[in-house]
Structures are given as structure tokens and as C-alpha cells.
Write a protein that holds these residues in place. Structure first.
Motif: not given
Lengths: 454, 273
Positions: A102-107, B139, B168
Motif C-alpha cells: 500500500f505504501y509503495r502505491r502511495n495509498y 502508483f 522511494f
């Protein structure tokens, strides 16, 4: 208890976020941390919201329970032991995977992990520690983590968790010890306050550089601790609640106290009946008053007394105070002290600061004040510019009260009936940044918080 | 009446700063000058036009002069205002700088002055939009890189680039601005850079992206976390305006599966075990 462990990740997520949704706090603020190579994430002191759910509340963190199994039977809690609901638990790996993906997708900004008590407090805290260890040390997750300290857990495991989390919170549950005893068999105030004291001690020790067991360079609960209490399940007055909050700020150095209007989820003779409207407007007034304690230099005893123990829910507490102290008004904007400006309804922290800055270079008139962001329709009764009031009004309690009630009627109606504005109050972490001295993102956001500068 | 002289420049901070340099050097009083973006400019009568050739040296000189004489805070504001989509942004900057070079650092506290207010307004709205995209950008993981698209009014991409490359550092990611045909590119462990991109490229890339497992999980979380019976559409729209939702997965219309049925099935399976 209906314990099911063979659920899919999706099913667990639904059950364990549903069980966590009544928790008031979802802020990601209080700590600034740069990103670093080899790690995922950073943290912004002002906090960042990533979405807004259908009830208008901000979603900043992945807010879940580790497990909704619980050995306790607290009458107000949706997860009380005697409720016949589906029970399940995450594994540390699952918590980790969800948070990171979730974090990597900026949620999300990070994780908010709370939990029911499985087996015993220490065992549950240990499981939470496993999840955090995996996130921080194995997957190098550098985003925000808020975790509950579980009262009754071994102090050693609380300490270990403190070195991995940004913020910890211990729920006070109910404002007074008597209320707790009545509604939460098996819990008591002393046990709840113990971890709060321990965490405070830990933060203090770090400030004074006392060596600790943590990894070199690891910081202990850098975003501080918070708590929440349920309002409206027990008969405490606003005065009692606010006095408790004030004591918590002073004696335990809490960053935030959250107030949670009781949602009648359980059918119980000792509680408001299921279907009772949650006291949202009252909760809102408490948040505003809390704000006055922390940023406006007010004391609980100035706002309320034993004789007048409750707020008028139709007026914001600052207005109520001003109307009862008309002897201080009107104040001359070009001369009044910063502290006095803060006490004027319609002038917030930011506009008070701007006034003090701007009046150095020129005398201010009402149009300047408007541009500075003063809410004139509220403030004009209480101020003069160059000795003049904005309109011909009288400084009379009844008259001004009527006018201001008129202004607020619609807003109050919304608060009372269809809306939870509570989330707005929750933003304040991201907003006033006593702990984030720099500019902060949310506050800049176009007066969405105007109403907070009461 | 004197004719107006309009400086037409490239719509980038460098272009704007170059125009400011040229306009300043001309010595013409501020009332007789306007600076406008070359693109989409509708020619007017009784107006003299000067075409500005973007010149990095001139732009840097202006930037340094602002930093040194008016301060870093003012520079940030001017820079943010330069990214705005409002047509008066260049004039607003020029008038603010005239004032700034006269009053120095003090200018940023002159909240009473119209020119200062306008610049603040522009800069604030750019920063607000940048912040909204820090919140709401989404993303997708293509397996090769993280990729996101956005539709901002202002040129907020440079401001967003900093944020995500700090966040990131170990990811390969791309952010595409479909309104300004620009992209931020970041390769694991390297510095990010900004580049113009072709609109067709954006559509092509996103044509291939499909919603995956975590998109679905997130949407489920999003639905579950709301407290039923307390719907508040107005507040939600206020905090997350519709225009930002275009690419937010949780607001995409996908058939919502029957939660009760699924959980019911889970219970059956669980108790059978």
C-alpha cells in the motif's frame, strides 16, 4: 468464540479493518524523517492524508487490528468477548506485506496497528512486536508506524516496540476510573496509566541522553504518545473530561487526546440504547476546547467550572468564553498583545501571528484583516481598528450571542444531524504543528480549517 | 497614452526569469510593461511585442538576486508562483520583485499590500495543489517500475518529484503529467529528472496497465473503513475534490462484490476445518 484462521488476506483485511474503524486517531504526524537509500519511505511532521472515506474522515494510515479476538468483555466495545462475531488474526508477514504494498502505491503514510487481547497482554504485544520487527528491520520500512501499547503487557516488550514505532498510544477508554470499573471488567485505571508513564519516561530519558537498550541510533517513540477516551457512554461532565485531558497533557506529556463520541454498538443495560445518536456536536466542542488548551493558552478552569460543567453545544468554547468576559473587549488590533489576539473569536493562531508581523510595517484596517485571514463576521464584535468598530454594534452578551448563533445555526445542524466533522478536528495534528515548527501543508490548504480558528 | 510593451516568454521558470531580467534592464516603468506566456497569447492592438529568448545565465542572475536581496522565503514564493496556471502570474511576480528590491526581506511580511497578497495567493494555490497530489497520486506496479499519472492545473511536477524521490529512493518510478506533457523519471539510487513527454506515450503506457491484487485490496479497505450511517458526501468532496479522483483507484467504478456472501463463505470454510 468464532475463531477462523483460514480466511484469505482480503477477508481478514475486511474483518480487521472493520473492527478498527471506530478508533478516532488516524494521524501520521509529529515526526520528520528523510528517506534513505536502501529503505522505503520517509515521514512528514505535518502528516499526510491519502484519501477520504465516505464518512468524510481522512485516511492516512492502514488502520487495522492485529486480531479481534479478545479476552476482555468491555461493554462498549464491538469486539467484546461475548459478542458473537467472526474472529481472526493477521500474521506478522501479512501485516508487513499489506503495509509495504500500500505504501509503495502511495495509498498510505504507514501503519496504525491496534489489537484485541489474545491469550494475555504480553503475548499480544509480542506478536505486534514481531510484525514491527519484520517491517523495520527486515524490510527496512521507513514510513510512519503508530501502535497501541497494551496495558498489562510486560514493560520489556513495550520498550522494544517503542524503538520501532513512531507513535504509541494507550487508550484511557473512559474519562474516569469509576466509569472504567463499571463498564470494563478486568481493566483498571492504574494498569492503563502504567505504560503511559513508561513511555513518557522513555522519551524523557532519550532527551537527557540516558543510555538505553535500543539499537544505536534508534529513536524511542519520536512522534510522542496519544490517548483516546469515549464520550457519552458514561455520565462525566465536559469539565471532568477536560480536566482529565489537561492533566494528561501536563503530567504525561501527551501529544494528543482524542475524544470519541460513543457509537452505541452493543445492547447493554448499562449503556445508551443501540441506535442512540452519537453525541457528535459535544465531541466537536471538546476537540475545540482541547485545541484552546494546547494552542491558545487557555486553562480548563477558565472555560468551565464545577457550577457550569458543560459547554453550550451551540456555541464554540472560545466564543462562549469571550461572551462571558466582555469586559476584555473590544481590543485594538494595532496594539493588543499576541496572547490577547488569540482570545478573540475569529482570530486563529496563524492570523494572530500575521497581525503581529504586518502591523510593524503599517497600521491595519478591516480590509487588511480580511486578507490576513481573520473571520470578520465573527471577530468584528470584539475588535477595533484605529479605535473604530467595523459596524455599529453593541457590546452586549445577548445581542452578540444571538447574532453568532444565527451564523452557526446551519453548521451546528450539520454537525448534529448528518455529519461527522470529527475528522476535521483530527487534522489539527497536521495543522498547527506545535511540534513541526516549519510551514505545514494542511494548514495552508485554502482555509479548509477556517472553522478551527474559532 | 503610451503603448504597452509585452514581453512574450517561454512558460517555464527559466523563461519567466529571463523575461524579468530583460524587462528590468529596459528601464521602462512598470505600468508600461507586461510579461506573458508566448503560448496561446492573443495579440492586441497598440502594443509592442518583445520576444524573449530563454537564457539560463540571465535566469540564474535573477534567481540569485532574489535570494540575496529579498531572501529564500521570497524566492520560494516566486518560484511557486512561476509554476502557476494563472495568466497574470508573470506580472504578479514582476510587480512583487520591484517592491522586493526596494524593501528587501521585509516585503514578505507586508500582508497589507495588494501586490504581495497576489503573489502569496498564486504561490499558495500552487503549493496546495502540489500537496494534494502528494496525497492523492496513485502508483501502479507494472513489475518493472512504479508508474503514476496526474492532471494538475499548475506545473506542480517539480515539487512532487522531490517528495517522491526522497520517499522511494530504492524504486524505479515515473510520474506523468498529462496536462503539461511532462514527466518525472527516477531510477533506483539515482537523482530524478524532469523531461517533456509525448501525450501519445502516456496513453500508450496506461493502456497496458491493469488493476491488480493490491488495487483491489485497497478498494476493499477503503469501503470498509467508512462508518455506515454517517455518510458525508459534502465533507468528502470538500477534502478530496472530484478532479483529483480521476486516477484514484478507490474511486473507480468497479463492481463491488457481495461482502456478506464472501464472509459467509469464509465462515463455512473456517468452521469446516
Amino acid at each position: 468464540m468464532n475463531i477462523v484462521n483460514k480466511l484469505s488476506l482480503e477477508e481478514k483485511l475486511v474483518v480487521l479493518s472493520d473492527a478498527a474503524k471506530y478508533d478516532a486517531a488516524c494521524t501520521s504526524s509529529g515526526v520528520d524523517r528523510k528517506g534513505k537509500l536502501g529503505a522505503l519511505g520517509n515521514a512528514a511532521a505535518c502528516g499526510i492524508c491519502h484519501s477520504f472515506s465516505a464518512d468524510g474522515r481522512c485516511i492516512s494510515l492502514l488502520k487495522i487490528l492485529y486480531t479481534n479476538e479478545c479476552i476482555y468483555d468491555c461493554r462498549y466495545c464491538v469486539n467484546r468477548r461475548s459478542n458473537d462475531t467472526l474472529r481472526t488474526s493477521f500474521t506478522p508477514e501479512e501485516v508487513c506485506r499489506l503495509t509495504i504494498e500500500f505504501y509503495r502505491r502511495n495509498y498510505i503514510e504507514g501503519l496504525f496497528l491496534s489489537s484485541g487481547i489474545r491469550k494475555n497482554p504480553t503475548h499480544t504485544m509480542e506478536e505486534i512486536y514481531q510484525a514491527l520487527y519484520l517491517l523495520r528491520e527486515v524490510h527496512h520500512f521507513n514510513g510512519y508506524i503508530h501502535v497501541k501499547a497494551i496495558p498489562g503487557a510486560d514493560s520489556e516488550v513495550i520498550e522494544k516496540v517503542g524503538f520501532l514505532a513512531d507513535r504509541m498510544s494507550t487508550n484511557l477508554e473512559l474519562p474516569t476510573a469509576a466509569g472504567l470499573e463499571e463498564l470494563a471488567p478486568g481493566k483498571n485505571r492504574k494498569v492503563i496509566l502504567a505504560p503511559m508513564r513508561q513511555i513518557q519516561q522513555g522519551i524523557d530519558d532519550e532527551k537527557s541522553n540516558i543510555p538505553r537498550i535500543g539499537k544505536a541510533g534508534a529513536s524511542f517513540v519520536p512522534a510522542g504518545q496519544s490517548t483516546q477516551m469515549i464520550v457519552g457512554a458514561t455520565p462525566e461532565s465536559d469539565y471532568q473530561i477536560l480536566t482529565v485531558a489537561q492533566a494528561l497533557y501536563h503530567q504525561y506529556d501527551l501529544k494528543r487526546v482524542f475524544y470519541s463520541a460513543y457509537v452505541a454498538v452493543n445492547d447493554d443495560s448499562k449503556l445508551p440504547a443501540v441506535g442512540t445518536k452519537p453525541p457528535l456536536l459535544r465531541e466537536h466542542r471538546l476537540y475545540q476546547a482541547d485545541w484552546l488548551l494546547r494552542y491558545y493558552g487557555f486553562k480548563a478552569q477558565e472555560l468551565l467550572t464545577e457550577e457550569r460543567p458543560n459547554f453550550n453545544v451551540y456555541l464554540d468554547p472560545k466564543c462562549e468564553w469571550a461572551l462571558r468576559h466582555l469586559e476584555y473587549f473590544p481590543v485594538e488590533v494595532n496594539r493588543a498583545s499576541y496572547e490577547m489576539l488569540l482570545r478573540v473569536p475569529g482570530i486563529g493562531v496563524k492570523s494572530a501571528r500575521r497581525i503581529v508581523m504586518a502591523r510593524r510595517s503599517s497600521r491595519l484596517d478591516f480590509s487588511n484583516l480580511k486578507r490576513i485571514g481573520v473571520v470578520l463576521k465573527r471577530a468584528h464584535y470584539f475588535i477595533t481598528c484605529g479605535g473604530k468598530l467595523m459596524y455599529q454594534t453593541k457590546l452586549d452578551e445577548d445581542y452578540i450571542t444571538r447574532r453568532i448563533l444565527e451564523l452557526d445555526r446551519r453548521k451546528n445542524w450539520e454537525l448534529e444531524y448528518d455529519i461527522t466533522f470529527r475528522q476535521l478536528s483530527l487534522f489539527d495534528d497536521m495543522h498547527m504543528g506545535a511540534d513541526s515548527a516549519g510551514t505545514d501543508c494542511r494548514e495552508e490548504t485554502d482555509g479548509r480549517f477556517d472553522y478551527l480558528s474559532v | 497614452m503610451e503603448d504597452l510593451i509585452i514581453y512574450l516568454c517561454e512558460d517555464t521558470p527559466d523563461g519567466i526569469f529571463t523575461a524579468i531580467y530583460d524587462a528590468w534592464k529596459s528601464g521602462i516603468p512598470e505600468e508600461g510593461i507586461s510579461i506573458q506566456a508566448e503560448r496561446n497569447h492573443a495579440m492586441q492592438m497598440f502594443t509592442e511585442y518583445v520576444y524573449v529568448q530563454t537564457d539560463l545565465d540571465k535566469a540564474v542572475k535573477v534567481a540569485q538576486a532574489i535570494e540575496n536581496k529579498i531572501g529564500g522565503e521570497a524566492y520560494d514564493m516566486v518560484y511557486h508562483a512561476a509554476l502557476s496556471c494563472e495568466t497574470d502570474r508573470m506580472d504578479a511576480i514582476y510587480r512583487f520583485l520591484k517592491l522586493g528590491f526596494r524593501y528587501g526581506r521585509r516585503v514578505t511580511s507586508m500582508h497589507g499590500d495588494e501586490r504581495v497578497c497576489r503573489l502569496f495567493e498564486l504561490s499558495r494555490s500552487v503549493r496546495n495543489e502540489a500537496h494534494a497530489f502528494r496525497e492523492f497520486l496513485r502508483f501502479h506496479d507494472t513489475g518493472k517500475a512504479l508508474i503514476a499519472r496526474m492532471n494538475p492545473k499548475n506545473q506542480v511536477l517539480p515539487l512532487i518529484g522531490w517528495h517522491f524521490s526522497d520517499r522511494f529512493p530504492d524504486e524505479d518510478f515515473v510520474i506523468l503529467d498529462e496536462n503539461h506533457d511532462m514527466g518525472v523519471f527516477h531510477e533506483k539510487g539515482r537523482r530524478w529528472y524532469l523531461s517533456f513527454v509525448d501525450r501519445g506515450f502516456i496513453e500508450e503506457v496506461f493502456g497496458q496497465i491493469q488493476s491488480g491484487r493490491y488495487e483491489h485490496l485497497w478498494s476493499r479497505f477503503f469501503q470498509t473503513i467508512a462508518i455506515a450511517g454517517r455518510e458525508n458526501d459534502k465533507c468528502q468532496k470538500n477534502m478530496c475534490p472530484l478532479r483529483y479522483r480521476k486516477y484514484m483507484v478507490e474511486f473507480q467504478k468497479t463492481p463491488v462484490s457481495d461482502l456478506v456472501g464472501e464472509i459467509g463463505g469464509a465462515i463455512d470454510r473456517g468452521s469446516g476445518a
